[in-house]
Design an enzyme around this catalytic site. Structure first.
Site, short mmCIF file in Angstrom:
data_model
loop_
_atom_site.label_atom_id
_atom_site.label_comp_id
_atom_site.label_asym_id
_atom_site.label_seq_id
_atom_site.Cartn_x
_atom_site.Cartn_y
_atom_site.Cartn_z
N TYR A 1 -22.70 29.59 72.74
CA TYR A 1 -21.58 29.29 73.78
C TYR A 1 -21.98 29.30 75.02
O TYR A 1 -23.01 29.86 75.51
CB TYR A 1 -21.03 30.89 73.38
CG TYR A 1 -19.85 31.01 74.37
CD1 TYR A 1 -18.44 30.27 73.78
CD2 TYR A 1 -19.36 31.72 75.26
CE1 TYR A 1 -17.40 30.16 74.66
CE2 TYR A 1 -18.26 31.81 76.14
CZ TYR A 1 -17.27 31.04 75.76
OH TYR A 1 -16.27 31.09 76.45
N CYS B 1 -10.59 36.22 84.63
CA CYS B 1 -11.14 36.55 83.36
C CYS B 1 -10.24 37.39 82.26
O CYS B 1 -9.13 38.02 83.12
CB CYS B 1 -12.01 37.59 83.60
SG CYS B 1 -12.47 38.89 82.43
N ASP C 1 -14.76 33.95 88.72
CA ASP C 1 -14.43 33.09 87.58
C ASP C 1 -12.62 32.94 87.62
O ASP C 1 -12.07 33.41 87.03
CB ASP C 1 -14.76 33.63 86.25
CG ASP C 1 -14.53 33.10 84.99
OD1 ASP C 1 -14.30 31.87 84.99
OD2 ASP C 1 -13.96 33.74 83.83
N ASP D 1 -11.87 26.45 80.27
CA ASP D 1 -10.86 26.97 81.03
C ASP D 1 -9.43 26.42 80.77
O ASP D 1 -8.92 26.45 79.67
CB ASP D 1 -11.03 27.00 82.50
CG ASP D 1 -12.28 27.78 83.11
OD1 ASP D 1 -12.56 28.86 82.29
OD2 ASP D 1 -12.79 27.56 84.37
N GLU E 1 -7.39 36.04 73.22
CA GLU E 1 -8.13 36.86 74.32
C GLU E 1 -7.68 38.18 74.44
O GLU E 1 -6.46 38.52 74.15
CB GLU E 1 -8.12 36.00 75.47
CG GLU E 1 -8.64 36.59 76.53
CD GLU E 1 -10.16 36.79 76.65
OE1 GLU E 1 -10.69 37.37 75.63
OE2 GLU E 1 -10.83 36.48 77.50
N ASN F 1 -13.95 37.49 71.03
CA ASN F 1 -14.84 37.57 72.29
C ASN F 1 -15.52 39.31 72.46
O ASN F 1 -14.43 40.03 72.91
CB ASN F 1 -13.95 37.25 73.48
CG ASN F 1 -14.67 37.08 74.74
OD1 ASN F 1 -15.88 37.48 74.84
ND2 ASN F 1 -13.88 37.18 75.73
N ARG G 1 -7.30 28.69 73.29
CA ARG G 1 -7.06 30.49 73.58
C ARG G 1 -5.86 30.50 73.99
O ARG G 1 -5.43 29.95 74.73
CB ARG G 1 -8.47 30.44 74.58
CG ARG G 1 -8.24 31.71 75.29
CD ARG G 1 -9.53 32.03 76.00
NE ARG G 1 -9.10 32.59 77.23
CZ ARG G 1 -9.75 33.35 78.19
NH1 ARG G 1 -11.11 33.08 78.23
NH2 ARG G 1 -9.41 34.02 79.48
N ASP H 1 -16.58 26.62 77.27
CA ASP H 1 -15.45 26.98 77.71
C ASP H 1 -14.73 26.15 78.84
O ASP H 1 -15.32 25.82 79.89
CB ASP H 1 -15.65 28.43 78.60
CG ASP H 1 -14.40 29.15 79.32
OD1 ASP H 1 -13.63 28.70 79.32
OD2 ASP H 1 -14.82 30.22 79.89
N GLU I 1 -7.30 27.21 77.45
CA GLU I 1 -6.38 28.28 77.47
C GLU I 1 -5.16 28.11 78.06
O GLU I 1 -5.05 27.08 78.71
CB GLU I 1 -7.26 29.52 78.33
CG GLU I 1 -7.33 29.32 79.76
CD GLU I 1 -8.55 30.18 80.40
OE1 GLU I 1 -9.62 30.36 79.62
OE2 GLU I 1 -8.46 30.40 81.51
N HIS J 1 -13.06 25.25 74.07
CA HIS J 1 -11.77 26.05 74.18
C HIS J 1 -11.17 25.88 75.38
O HIS J 1 -11.60 25.67 76.49
CB HIS J 1 -11.78 27.54 73.68
CG HIS J 1 -12.59 28.51 74.56
ND1 HIS J 1 -12.11 28.93 75.82
CD2 HIS J 1 -13.79 28.79 74.63
CE1 HIS J 1 -12.71 29.69 76.34
NE2 HIS J 1 -14.11 29.70 75.53
C1 LIG Z 1 -15.19 34.22 77.73
C2 LIG Z 1 -14.85 34.20 79.15
O1 LIG Z 1 -13.68 33.32 79.24
C3 LIG Z 1 -16.14 33.47 79.65
O2 LIG Z 1 -15.89 32.39 80.61
O3 LIG Z 1 -17.26 33.60 79.18
C4 LIG Z 1 -14.66 35.41 79.87
C5 LIG Z 1 -15.75 36.54 79.70
C6 LIG Z 1 -15.84 37.57 80.85
O4 LIG Z 1 -15.35 37.24 81.88
O5 LIG Z 1 -16.31 38.69 80.42
C7 LIG Z 1 -13.17 36.04 79.53
O6 LIG Z 1 -12.12 35.70 80.22
O7 LIG Z 1 -13.11 36.91 78.64
MG LIG Z 2 -14.05 31.88 80.72
#
Ligand SMILES: C[C@](O)(C(=O)O)[C@H](CC(=O)O)C(=O)O
Ligand SMILES: [Mg+2]
Length: 305
Positions: free
Chosen positions: A48, A126, A62, A91, A195, A217, A161, A89, A118, A116
């Protein structure tokens, strides 16, 4: 030696087969091309590539600051170093539905097996934080339809997602997630990433709502308990990601080592916990380069000196 000899097409087929196997697939998150090698060596079926790791590694939060070029480049560097299929990912797809289409083609070009996309609004955050907002059903399904239509390899996996569950923490949120998951599959999603599910029962509810593979996740310090592979498999989950786990482990250890150097004036006490030089060389296949080099400098042309 050098890059993986497994083609992106073969990796995509392998991913499809793995997801259809009825067995839970564990995909740890690689934080670098080298860590993808380690994941492969340890016998995992796939890798991943986390948006959070990509952003955080650049020193950024993020929240959708990374660009398609940055993500495709880094994901491509990781993908080419492993024979395993990589899911990245993407986004929110980096813009409007037309941008989502381009995103998918760039990720195909970079050798990914799937991605993926979202349904959060921009700026995204996040999935395990509070106060998230999602786009309406029309925009969410347009993103997925654009992604599915844009791919040139029908086996490139488009995973949708949905972050809608957390917008209402009561039963209505779960109901909304199940409905949205169904609509996203209808729009062309090959798999669903629900999620911020809180319990196994919630995963089960999404599982029951769709007939495509479902992802769990297992990110640390988030909304879900860290369910075991056996628990997730019993809930019918097909794939589990540990997105930030290796970055957290590596950075945790780096911090401890830095503290030791400051305190003791040497890294010596930490050395036994480190990856050794020979193990590192194994991971970069040093021996094969050595053979290659020896071969080049020792070639003979019959009859010539
Ligand atoms: C899965 C996720 O989108 C990621 O970017 O890895 C994040 C992981 C995290 O921030 O812990 C998420 O949004 O869950
Ligand atoms: Mg992410």
């Amino acid at each position: 030696m050098l890059y993986s000899k497994t083609t992106p097409e073969q990796k995509r087929l392998a991913l499809r087969a793995a997801l259809g196997s009825g067995k839970l697939q564990q995909f740890p998150g690689a934080f670098s091309p080298l860590s993808a090698r380690l994941i492969q060596e340890k016998g995992f079926p796939g890798v991943y590539i986390s948006g959070a790791v990509l952003a955080n590694d650049l020193g950024l939060p993020d929240i959708g600051l990374t660009t398609l070029t940055e993500v495709a480049t880094r994901a491509g560097q990781i993908a080419r170093m492993t024979d395993l299929p990589c899911i990245v990912d993407a986004d929110t797809g980096f813009g409007e539905p037309m941008n989502v289409a381009r995103t998918v083609q760039e990720l195909e070009n970079a050798g990914l097996a799937g991605c993926h996309i979202e349904d959060q609004v921009n700026p995204k955050r996040c999935g395990h934080l509070d106060g998230k907002a999602v786009v309406g059903l029309d925009t969410a399904t347009q993103r997925i339809r654009a992604a599915a239509d844009a791919r040139r390899d029908e086996n490139f996996l488009i995973m949708a997602r949905t972050d809608i569950r957390a917008t209402d923490t009561g039963p209505a949120g779960l109901q909304a997630a199940a409905e949205r998951a169904r609509a996203l599959v209808e729009a062309g999603a090959d798999a669903i990433f629900p999620e911020a599910m809180g319990t196994l029962e919630e995963f089960q509810a999404i599982r029951d709502a769709v007939d495509v593979p479902v992802l769990a996740n297992m990110t640390e310090f988030g909304k879900s308990r860290l369910f075991t592979a056996a628990e997730l498999e019993s809930a019918g989950i097909n794939i589990v990601i540990y997105p930030v786990t290796l970055l957290r482990s590596a950075m945790g250890e780096a911090e401890r080592t830095l503290d030791v150097i400051r305190l003791d004036g040497t890294q010596e006490p930490q050395v036994e916990r480190m990856l050794t030089r020979s193990r590192l060389y194994e991971l970069v296949d040093y021996e094969a380069y050595n053979r290659f080099d020896t071969g080049i400098f020792n070639f003979l042309v019959p009859g010539r000196r």
